[in-house]
Every structure is written in structure tokens, then in C-alpha cells.
Design a protein around this motif. Sequence first.
Motif, PDB file in Angstrom:
ATOM      1  N   ALA A  84       0.851  -1.196   0.000  1.00 64.04           N
ATOM      2  CA  ALA A  84       0.000   0.000   0.000  1.00 64.04           C
ATOM      3  C   ALA A  84       0.883   1.241   0.000  1.00 64.04           C
ATOM      4  CB  ALA A  84      -0.902   0.008   1.233  1.00 64.04           C
ATOM      5  N   SER A  85       0.338   2.347  -0.480  1.00 63.39           N
ATOM      6  CA  SER A  85       1.089   3.600  -0.428  1.00 63.39           C
ATOM      7  C   SER A  85       0.431   4.529   0.591  1.00 63.39           C
ATOM      8  CB  SER A  85       1.149   4.265  -1.801  1.00 63.39           C
ATOM      9  OG  SER A  85      -0.150   4.573  -2.247  1.00 63.39           O
ATOM     10  N   LEU A  86       1.252   5.354   1.213  1.00 60.31           N
ATOM     11  CA  LEU A  86       0.738   6.319   2.184  1.00 60.31           C
ATOM     12  C   LEU A  86       0.106   7.469   1.409  1.00 60.31           C
ATOM     13  CD1 LEU A  86       0.453   7.067   5.179  1.00 60.31           C
ATOM     14  CD2 LEU A  86       2.625   8.276   4.972  1.00 60.31           C
ATOM     15  N   ALA A  87      -1.224   7.563   1.508  1.00 57.50           N
ATOM     16  CA  ALA A  87      -1.972   8.553   0.737  1.00 57.50           C
ATOM     17  C   ALA A  87      -2.262   9.818   1.535  1.00 57.50           C
ATOM     18  CB  ALA A  87      -3.287   7.943   0.241  1.00 57.50           C
ATOM     19  N   GLY A  88      -2.188   9.751   2.854  1.00 58.55           N
ATOM     20  CA  GLY A  88      -2.487  10.935   3.650  1.00 58.55           C
ATOM     21  C   GLY A  88      -2.011  10.802   5.082  1.00 58.55           C
TER      22      GLY A  88
END
Length: 122
Positions: A84-88
Motif C-alpha cells: 500500500a502507499s501512504l496517501a495521507g
Amino acid sequence: MDALTLLAVVQDARRALLGGSVKSVHPAGPRALWIEFLTPTGRDSILVSAGDASPRLARGVLRPAPGGSPSPLTAVARRVLPGASLAGVIHTGLDRLVTLDFAFPLPAGEAGCRLVAELFGG
């Protein structure tokens, strides 16, 4: 951790980690996670601890020494977060809550996950 320190750490985490991809998750105590990211500038990490003794958010800390069996929080995070990517990184005013929003690559791009931590107080 006081409110001003928390604000500075949140801003630093946004600058350094947003868009980074989760490489691995490791336990850092019963209510803490050490999350390793791959970012455009290399590897980085964040420690999220909601433990009573030391609630905090810290970037770039060394990986904790392996301990006993992982907590249920760590087990779920290990299963869900890698890739997963850190979106916020969400923090409002002087509130003690910080939310880390994670997004997944397509085809699961519509799904995501959220980690909410209370990072100071007693």
C-alpha cells in the motif's frame, strides 16, 4: 509529546513519506508499529506508538529488536499494509489524533485502509 512537537513531526512525515510504498511492518510493542517505506529518496520508516508509556509518532527511527509474538494489531497490519502507499497524514489543529491513510494499487485501488492513533495525552 506536546502539540507543537506533534505538528512538526506530522509535517515532516507528510513531506518525506507521502506516496511512499509500505515495504514491511514490524512490532514495536503491544500497541505500536514500525512501518518501513520505499520512497523516491530510498528507505524510510515511521514508528506509531499509542502505548501509555510513550505515545508518539517518530520518523527515521531504527527498527526495534525482534520481540515475542506479534500483537493482533501487528498481525493485521502485516497482512494488510505491505504494497500500500501512504496517501495521507491527517491531523487537525492541536488535536492529539493522527490518521494515516493508505491506498492500494489497482485493481484494489478503490479500497484503502486507515490507521488512527492517539499520540499524546495521559
